[in-house]
Design a protein around this motif. Structure first.
Motif, mmCIF file in Angstrom:
data_model
loop_
_atom_site.group_PDB
_atom_site.id
_atom_site.type_symbol
_atom_site.label_atom_id
_atom_site.label_comp_id
_atom_site.label_asym_id
_atom_site.label_seq_id
_atom_site.Cartn_x
_atom_site.Cartn_y
_atom_site.Cartn_z
ATOM 1 N N THR A 36 0.820 -1.199 0.000
ATOM 2 C CA THR A 36 0.000 0.000 0.000
ATOM 3 C C THR A 36 0.864 1.263 0.000
ATOM 4 O OG1 THR A 36 -1.771 -1.109 1.181
ATOM 5 C CG2 THR A 36 -1.709 1.300 1.335
ATOM 6 N N VAL A 37 0.494 2.208 -0.832
ATOM 7 C CA VAL A 37 1.122 3.533 -0.839
ATOM 8 C C VAL A 37 0.032 4.567 -0.625
ATOM 9 C CG1 VAL A 37 2.343 5.243 -2.227
ATOM 10 C CG2 VAL A 37 3.008 2.835 -2.347
ATOM 11 N N ASN A 38 0.260 5.477 0.300
ATOM 12 C CA ASN A 38 -0.717 6.512 0.618
ATOM 13 C C ASN A 38 -0.231 7.895 0.176
ATOM 14 O OD1 ASN A 38 -2.714 4.960 2.239
ATOM 15 N ND2 ASN A 38 -0.891 4.574 3.492
ATOM 16 N N ILE A 39 -1.165 8.697 -0.271
ATOM 17 C CA ILE A 39 -0.901 10.101 -0.615
ATOM 18 C C ILE A 39 -2.004 10.916 0.046
ATOM 19 C CG2 ILE A 39 -0.641 11.798 -2.469
ATOM 20 C CD1 ILE A 39 -0.307 9.289 -4.368
ATOM 21 N N ALA A 40 -1.636 11.945 0.801
ATOM 22 C CA ALA A 40 -2.655 12.790 1.435
ATOM 23 C C ALA A 40 -2.181 14.239 1.420
ATOM 24 C CB ALA A 40 -2.912 12.341 2.875
ATOM 25 N N GLY A 41 -3.102 15.140 1.180
ATOM 26 C CA GLY A 41 -2.708 16.543 1.083
ATOM 27 C C GLY A 41 -3.764 17.483 1.621
ATOM 28 N N ILE A 42 -3.328 18.689 1.908
ATOM 29 C CA ILE A 42 -4.219 19.761 2.354
ATOM 30 C C ILE A 42 -3.923 21.003 1.532
ATOM 31 C CG2 ILE A 42 -4.450 18.885 4.715
ATOM 32 C CD1 ILE A 42 -2.338 20.980 5.565
ATOM 33 N N ALA A 43 -4.874 21.901 1.484
ATOM 34 C CA ALA A 43 -4.691 23.148 0.741
ATOM 35 C C ALA A 43 -5.464 24.255 1.420
ATOM 36 C CB ALA A 43 -5.172 22.984 -0.704
ATOM 37 N N LYS A 44 -5.005 25.478 1.205
ATOM 38 C CA LYS A 44 -5.844 26.637 1.491
ATOM 39 C C LYS A 44 -5.996 27.423 0.204
ATOM 40 C CE LYS A 44 -4.930 30.482 3.271
ATOM 41 N NZ LYS A 44 -5.130 31.349 2.066
ATOM 42 N N GLY A 45 -7.080 28.135 0.099
ATOM 43 C CA GLY A 45 -7.379 28.713 -1.201
ATOM 44 C C GLY A 45 -7.584 30.193 -1.157
ATOM 45 N N SER A 46 -8.541 30.570 -1.954
ATOM 46 C CA SER A 46 -8.651 31.971 -2.300
ATOM 47 C C SER A 46 -9.493 32.714 -1.290
ATOM 48 C CB SER A 46 -9.224 32.075 -3.699
ATOM 49 O OG SER A 46 -9.946 30.919 -4.022
ATOM 50 N N GLY A 47 -9.362 32.349 -0.050
ATOM 51 C CA GLY A 47 -9.937 33.235 0.943
ATOM 52 C C GLY A 47 -9.147 34.520 0.957
ATOM 53 N N MET A 48 -9.762 35.576 1.424
ATOM 54 C CA MET A 48 -9.161 36.907 1.332
ATOM 55 C C MET A 48 -8.933 37.440 2.723
ATOM 56 S SD MET A 48 -8.506 39.092 -0.940
ATOM 57 C CE MET A 48 -7.986 40.780 -0.930
ATOM 58 N N ILE A 49 -7.796 38.031 2.905
ATOM 59 C CA ILE A 49 -7.621 38.732 4.167
ATOM 60 C C ILE A 49 -7.142 40.126 3.863
ATOM 61 C CG2 ILE A 49 -5.394 37.539 4.491
ATOM 62 C CD1 ILE A 49 -5.988 37.986 7.538
ATOM 63 N N ALA A 50 -8.043 41.081 4.032
ATOM 64 C CA ALA A 50 -7.723 42.467 3.715
ATOM 65 C C ALA A 50 -6.555 42.912 4.573
ATOM 66 C CB ALA A 50 -8.935 43.346 3.977
ATOM 67 N N PRO A 51 -5.633 43.691 4.040
ATOM 68 C CA PRO A 51 -5.584 44.135 2.656
ATOM 69 C C PRO A 51 -4.664 43.271 1.812
ATOM 70 C CG PRO A 51 -4.031 45.368 3.934
ATOM 71 C CD PRO A 51 -4.577 44.280 4.827
ATOM 72 N N ASP A 52 -4.866 42.015 1.842
ATOM 73 C CA ASP A 52 -3.999 41.101 1.128
ATOM 74 C C ASP A 52 -4.741 40.500 -0.061
ATOM 75 O OD1 ASP A 52 -1.957 38.286 2.166
ATOM 76 O OD2 ASP A 52 -1.826 39.672 0.505
ATOM 77 N N MET A 53 -4.027 39.676 -0.807
ATOM 78 C CA MET A 53 -4.676 39.000 -1.917
ATOM 79 C C MET A 53 -4.763 37.513 -1.587
ATOM 80 S SD MET A 53 -1.076 39.356 -2.799
ATOM 81 C CE MET A 53 -1.562 41.011 -2.795
ATOM 82 N N ALA A 54 -5.572 36.837 -2.361
ATOM 83 C CA ALA A 54 -5.701 35.402 -2.181
ATOM 84 C C ALA A 54 -4.333 34.739 -2.313
ATOM 85 C CB ALA A 54 -6.638 34.842 -3.233
ATOM 86 N N THR A 55 -4.118 33.711 -1.512
ATOM 87 C CA THR A 55 -2.882 32.938 -1.598
ATOM 88 C C THR A 55 -3.253 31.467 -1.583
ATOM 89 O OG1 THR A 55 -1.561 34.571 -0.464
ATOM 90 C CG2 THR A 55 -0.765 32.318 -0.407
ATOM 91 N N MET A 56 -2.614 30.713 -2.449
ATOM 92 C CA MET A 56 -2.863 29.288 -2.470
ATOM 93 C C MET A 56 -1.656 28.570 -1.870
ATOM 94 S SD MET A 56 -4.049 26.994 -5.658
ATOM 95 C CE MET A 56 -2.471 27.081 -6.503
#
Lengths: 404, 404
Positions: B176-196
């Protein structure tokens, strides 16, 4: 629809252009109870130049104008424009409609069909009811007069919120030369896209080739540097006619070229000020880029960025979004050489916020209806200016809330 | 903020990845009462690959990661991520913060500083209070365990409305080989831009170079083909670590590469589904273009068009705007060869609306939460797929209405 808050107080007084006669008529292409067809007839000896959308899916009238625009003729010319239907993406029927209109207009005006230039703006993908236009040709030809530019500016509107006109008068060797033009802009008519139409006339005497060169250069510096939402119409058309009625030869005259560019710029700014939902008029100046082309790439990246445009709508001096837009543009930049100004306020320099900058200063600039964003890239001599507007709830309402 | 209507019902069950231990901690970088720092420690023998934003104004952590990512080392590695401050456009202080954090994290973990990879997401242009992170390093190191991916997914959120995870398990030669991942997306935090930000782990055994090749290729087909608003972050970072703990060698194994791409695609779709104000998930398939690159240009032109995105928000089957977006893209197209489908519905072909198309059919497709727009250019074999969301009042509210 409410008139744009950026609209001028009144339509300007435009000089009469000798050698051009105009009229408008209600043909009922789509709208009721308003004039929707404009005819301009240019006297024999007039020359016509033009620039057109670069869209790969351009409309039948645009393709027809492009086929005719480079031809020399002393026979005079006519420009026939309808609003309400753009005759775009209408297959083979599109060219058939243009051919039928040009043939009928040639008969009604006594001009050759290859001297009839047409534009259409409005709904896309529906056959143009060209019989309605043809049925009104004799009437509109019989009505042409020298004083009708203001009415023409209204007849070409779709959902523009105000008519747009501009003029310049210059003196050459003690004689007067007039330039006057009208435009329609980024009003929206569902399910269509914004279309920019511009018609400019002058009584100067000039060769077709020289006029085309002036038109192309002035267009590159004005209409090609405005953006409302980065979307390009299938129908954008600018035509300029020179009648020679003033008797003043302007071939090679820099003042004339300058005055044409000023008329174009003023009309271009009016188009932005009627951008869908616009509440701010924004000038983006980029200097210090590696090349002029790089400067334009940066300026358009800033002007088209939804995050920049929404920040402006929110009166938020969000210089971080300017940094982001420069960074993503693809043109050369060095984070640590950027200088950013809002109006006269130095906001950021040397890769960081300016030590003297206070947020209240930027916020005060952002409250103005007209805002300039100046970015120096710090790499070279390239410069460019682009004009745009903000991105507001009004844009979403116009384009999403109302179904076609 | 309300959870996106496109969010999955629950965070998925993720397999444990042997050789990776994680923990989160509340350092108070900006947020209060929540964990805002994530640490992942990879066992000795692990390899790390990554891809990063192409922004010319990329952040200090991104530049630091890029300097380290290509180095071979058997010493293990750590990934340290903070939310609340992006350490972007912070001048020389930015790199100094990264250096201080990496030095302290090296001491706390016993790893060389060049094996510490950091990411920061949040406000731009403000100095990172790195002392707050450093003060919590011993605590977070002491807490690492194998089961913390779900908490890690939460700790890296800014204004994401839901945590994002995905996994695949494959069998190679009976193991068995496992792959698992997490991400954050295009939430916005003023005065910043979306970051992935994306972090993916596997217990597969693979060389660094082979993992980098798989990551780069899978990224090109997944994260590089999503767009929320065409704006590119200064901080986008994807890191993938392979611990080898399964003892299964996957160099050259196509199933493994496929599974990695599936995890990337699932995370990429989740990022779009948390796009600011998104109410529709849109798949744009372009086929029949002259080249694959042309197909991608057309697909991105459609996916980034404000007029297309607002039409989708309004559930308006506005195929004219698709024609416009193809026409403006700059890639080769022939108006009279276009075929457009909304879902299974043939809308337009041969330069005009399909004779059998009825508006109700398109309108029914547009009411779905997940919509596909298929465009055949009719010129060649080039194909591309891009994923995006609609443009709504919610986007304007998030980015314009709330001041920084």
């Amino acid at each position: 629809m409410a008139v744009s808050p950026l609209a001028p107080a009144a339509f300007p007084d435009l000089p009469v252009i000798e050698g051009v006669r105009l009229a408008t008529v209600a043909a009922g292409v789509k709208y009721r109870n308003r004039d929707d067809v404009m005819l301009a007839v240019l006297d024999p000896g007039s020359v016509v130049a033009g620039v057109f959308t670069r869209s790969a899916t351009r409309s039948a009238p645009v393709l027809d104008c492009q086929a005719k625009i480079g031809q020399e003729s002393a026979a005079g010319a006519a420009i026939l424009v309808n609003s309400g239907n753009s005759n775009a993406f209408t297959g083979a029927a599109g060219q058939a409609s243009v051919d039928a209109i040009c043939k009928a207009a040639a008969e009604a005006t006594g001009l050759p069909a290859e001297r009839i230039f047409t534009s259409s703006t409005g709904v896309i993908g529906q056959p143009l009811p060209h019989d309605r236009i043809i049925a009104k040709l004799d009437e509109v030809v019989s009505k042409v007069s020298r004083m009708e530019l203001p009415n023409a500016a209204k007849a070409i509107m779709t959902t523009d919120t105000f008519p747009k006109g501009a003029s310049r008068t210059i003196t050459v060797d003690g004689k007067t030369v007039n330039i006057a033009g009208i435009a329609k802009g980024s009003g929206m008519i569902a399910p269509d896209m914004a279309t920019m139409l511009v018609y400019v006339f002058t009584d100067a005497r000039i060769s077709r080739a020289a006029l085309q060169a002036i038109v192309s250069e002035a267009n590159a510096r004005t209409f090609n540097n405005i953006t409302v939402d980065s979307d390009t119409s299938t129908s954008d058309t600018l035509l300029m006619g020179a009648t020679g009625a003033s008797g003043v030869d302007v071939d090679g005259n820099a003042d004339f070229a300058q005055a044409v560019e000023e008329v174009f710029r003023e009309l271009a700014h009016l188009v932005v000020k009627d951008g869908e939902g616009a509440t701010k008029f924004v000038t983006v100046n980029v200097t210090g880029a590696a090349t002029d082309a790089d400067a334009r790439t940066h300026a358009l990246s800033i002007a088209n960025s939804p995050l920049v445009k929404t920040a402006i709508a929110g009166e938020d001096p969000n210089w971080g979004r300017i940094v982001m837009a420069v960074g993503k543009s693809g043109a050369a930049a060095d984070r640590d050489r950027l200088t950013i100004r809002f109006g006269d306020i130095l906001v950021a320099e040397k890769g960081w916020v300016s030590p003297d900058y206070r947020e209240e200063q930027g916020a005060a600039v952002m409250k103005q209806p007209e805002i300039s964003i100046d970015v120096d890239i710090g790499l070279g001599q390239g410069a460019a200016t682009v004009w745009t507007c903000d991105l507001t709830h009004g844009y979403i309402s116009i384009n999403a809330d109302y179904r076609s």
